[in-house]
Design a protein around this motif. Structure first.
Motif, PDB file in Angstrom:
ATOM      1  N   SER A 121       0.796  -1.296  -0.086  1.00  0.00           N
ATOM      2  CA  SER A 121      -0.069   0.170  -0.043  1.00  0.00           C
ATOM      3  C   SER A 121       0.847   1.309   0.082  1.00  0.00           C
ATOM      4  N   LEU A 122       0.427   2.247  -0.754  1.00  0.00           N
ATOM      5  CA  LEU A 122       1.160   3.451  -1.004  1.00  0.00           C
ATOM      6  C   LEU A 122       0.288   4.580  -0.397  1.00  0.00           C
TER       7      LEU A 122
ATOM      8  N   VAL B 152       3.116  -4.383   3.361  1.00  0.00           N
ATOM      9  CA  VAL B 152       3.932  -3.065   3.597  1.00  0.00           C
ATOM     10  C   VAL B 152       3.463  -1.902   3.224  1.00  0.00           C
ATOM     11  N   ASP B 153       3.488  -1.151   4.186  1.00  0.00           N
ATOM     12  CA  ASP B 153       2.872   0.535   3.887  1.00  0.00           C
ATOM     13  C   ASP B 153       4.064   1.202   3.591  1.00  0.00           C
TER      14      ASP B 153
ATOM     15  N   GLU C   3      10.067   3.780  -3.431  1.00  0.00           N
ATOM     16  CA  GLU C   3      10.620   2.831  -4.232  1.00  0.00           C
ATOM     17  C   GLU C   3      11.254   1.823  -3.505  1.00  0.00           C
ATOM     18  N   GLU C   4      12.003   2.278  -2.809  1.00  0.00           N
ATOM     19  CA  GLU C   4      12.914   1.013  -1.939  1.00  0.00           C
ATOM     20  C   GLU C   4      12.089  -0.029  -1.340  1.00  0.00           C
ATOM     21  N   PRO C   5      11.245   0.340  -0.500  1.00  0.00           N
ATOM     22  CA  PRO C   5      10.692  -0.559   0.351  1.00  0.00           C
ATOM     23  C   PRO C   5       9.583  -1.271  -0.764  1.00  0.00           C
TER      24      PRO C   5
END
Length: 598
Positions: free
Chosen positions: A153-154, A185-186, A192-194
């Protein structure tokens, strides 16, 4: 530490060669090699490498991966397509779809489900995720036992409902019996990296070897030679005009940027990303309050690159936005902040961060402990700013145009300004350069059928993409009817691009135009009022297949326009309120109701 190949299917001579080769490779060479090996065709011919099955139990992976994305600005769509290529490169069967493009009932047939979604507004799903989101949260949602899933999720941590759509979907899929392939993962704005770490972890769970990049070698090479978000183009400013007249309460800049030699392409409806810089005066104020030496060097990434503190605060770190996560992280360096957080609830924290910046924080909760580098390491990167493109590339082959409203306001006893908008307004002159890239937006596009009617609704800078639409239609000589609803404060000073609209009306490129200048009448009139005044004709256009576009402020304008459309559909179509909702949702599914709101 160099790689040592020992326990492997290679013979001793090959092991010696590999152990001599790997310590000499650069990071980019390792990425190229890993992508090449992941995508290469393998066989038994002399001189080829025979691949050894690395899946669990040496059984080929047979489960199909489905990637669904909910995307508002295009970030999630771009990530989903990138992840699709990475998974296909390691020979997985992958299908990538917008959440709107999967039949909700077919969700139970999915085997391995990866969801990539953003959140906007007050924790709302993106428009192209609404149908599936509502279905999964309804009583009709099926059991999903046997489905494995993971969610990326962004969001933006400065908002209260950070990554809420992803959190909701993650929870609901588990409630429906699906098993979690990998934890959600939030991601914050610097995602970009996560995001890459998430897809690598997912690949491991799918039984594939995790490599630093699974992209084919050709894709890696292409990234080095083309301009993108990771490699922005420094575009020269050709024109920088104030569109507002004398006496206006606003300042709206028209920027024309040179793209010659960049190879950058765009379509009407796309956005242009700008990497902005903080106001040097605000940087100096922060350094003064903290009594820091601006010439001190600090690391700015995991690779150990260093910049002066002054330059890092100007060009790398966000110093204008506070958020609850930032307060929680920095509290380890301030006893008074830690105590304040313990004594206040979430609402009080949200009230505090609204309209304040880092100067306020360090002033209100001094003194601060630790080294300068400890504090700076807790800051997030300056977010990219996205602006709707206000030009057609067919009409302007080597240029891109933007319409940017300069944001200035006063809060908590200090004058404030928008980072990028005021940079463009006050600190960017003709001949200067801005680092830019194109953000594709497939959710805001002209109809494929050139004679299709279009209704364009926007206020203020929300009119920008419609200038691109009409430039495109003029250039391609499309004959479809077009109707523009435009709103601003004053006719005399705020009629953005007035002569261009009038010229297009005269030439027939623009069929109709209705305007609403809210401060010119005793009773304020907005675009939604103009829609309602033309209720019958608007509905006739809808019945005639018209596409409806809405661009501008989401909180007020876009919601008011949607309510007006629902009222028109209900009244003119003789529908119930529920039937009108269904009608509008169907328009959205058919891509006939498109929004670019912020």
């Amino acid at each position: 530490m160099s790689l040592k190949v020992t326990n492997s299917p290679f013979n001793q001579e090959q092991i010696d060669l590999l152990n001599r080769l790997f310590p000499t490779l650069t990071e980019s060479q390792k990425i190229w090699l890993s992508g090449y090996l992941a995508s290469a065709q393998v066989g038994n011919q002399e001189g080829t490498v025979e691949a050894k099955d690395t899946t669990k139990g040496n059984t080929p992976q047979t489960r199909k991966v489905t990637i669904l994305y909910g995307s508002h600005t295009g970030n999630c769509e771009a990530l989903a397509k990138e992840f699709t290529e990475q998974l296909q490169a390691v020979h997985l069967e992958v299908e990538c779809l917008s959440m709107d493009d999967i039949k909700p009932k077919n969700i139970k047939k999915v085997e391995d489900l990866l969801i990539v979604t953003s959140t906007h507004g007050d924790g709302d799903p993106p428009d192209n995720a609404l149908s599936l989101y509502d279905f999964l949260h309804s009583k009709r949602a099926p059991s999903l036992e046997g489905v494995r899933f993971s969610v990326l999720s962004l969001g933006d941590s400065s908002y209260e409902f950070f990554c809420q759509t992803g959190k909701d979907l993650d929870k609901r899929l588990e409630e429906l019996g699906a098993s979690r392939l990998y934890n959600r993962v939030d991601c914050d704005l610097d995602y970009e990296e996560p995001a890459q770490e998430w897809i690598q972890a997912v690949k491991q769970e799918l039984g594939q070897e995790a490599v630093s990049s699974s992209a084919p070698a050709s894709a890696v090479i292409e990234e080095q030679t083309t301009y993108s978000k990771k490699n922005p183009f420094k575009a020269e400013i050709l024109e920088n005009l104030d569109l507002n007249g004398r006496g206006s309460n606003k300042e709206t800049r028209h920027l024309e940027l040179d793209l010659e030699g960049s190879g950058i392409t765009y379509e009407p409806g796309d956005s242009l990303g700008i990497y902005p810089e903080n106001d040097p005066a605000l940087v100096e104020q922060l350094l003064q309050v903290l009594e820091w030496d601006g010439d001190l060097t600090v690391p700015v990434n995991k690779q150990g690159e260093e910049l002066s503190l002054r330059e890092a605060l100007r060009s790398i770190y966000d110093i204008t936005t506070l958020s609850k996560p930032l307060l929680e992280k920095t509290s380890s360096l301030s006893d008074s902040l830690q105590k304040w957080l313990e004594e206040n609830d979430s609402k009080a924290i949200q009230d505090y961060v609204y309209g304040r910046d880092l100067v306020d924080l360090v002033t209100d909760f001094a003194p601060w402990k630790g080294e300068v580098s400890d504090f700076v390491a807790l800051l997030r990167k300056i977010p990219v700013r996205l602006y709707s493109i206000a030009s057609s590339q067919n009409a302007n082959p080597d240029e891109v145009h933007l319409t940017i409203g300069a944001l200035r306001y006063e809060a908590h006893g200090r004058k404030r300004s928008g980072v990028c908008s005021v940079q463009c307004s006050e600190r960017s002159s003709i001949g200067d350069h801005l680092p830019v890239f194109v953000q594709k937006n497939s959710n805001f596009k002209l109809p494929e059928q050139k004679d299709t009617p279009i209704i364009m609704i926007g206020a203020g800078t929300g009119v920008a993409p419609y200038r691109a639409f009409l430039q495109e239609r003029e250039e391609t000589e499309d004959k479809g009817p077009s109707w523009l609803f435009f709103g601003e404060q004053h006719f005399v000073s705020d009629f953005l691009y007035q002569t261009e609209w009038q010229s297009w009306l005269s030439d027939g490129v623009l069929t109709k135009m209705d305007v609403a200048f809210s401060r010119d009448t005793e009773e304020k009139v907005y675009v939604q009022h103009r829609l309602l005044e033309n209720s019958k004709e608007v509905y006739e256009w809808l019945k005639g297949g018209a596409y409806v576009y809405v661009c501008g402020d989401e909180t007020y304008m876009a919601k008011d326009v949607q309510n007006a459309l629902l009222e028109i559909i209900q009244k003119e179509g003789n529908y119930t309120a529920e039937e009108a909702e269904t009608y509008l949702n169907q328009l959205r599914k058919e891509k006939r109701y498109q929004r670019d709101v912020y």
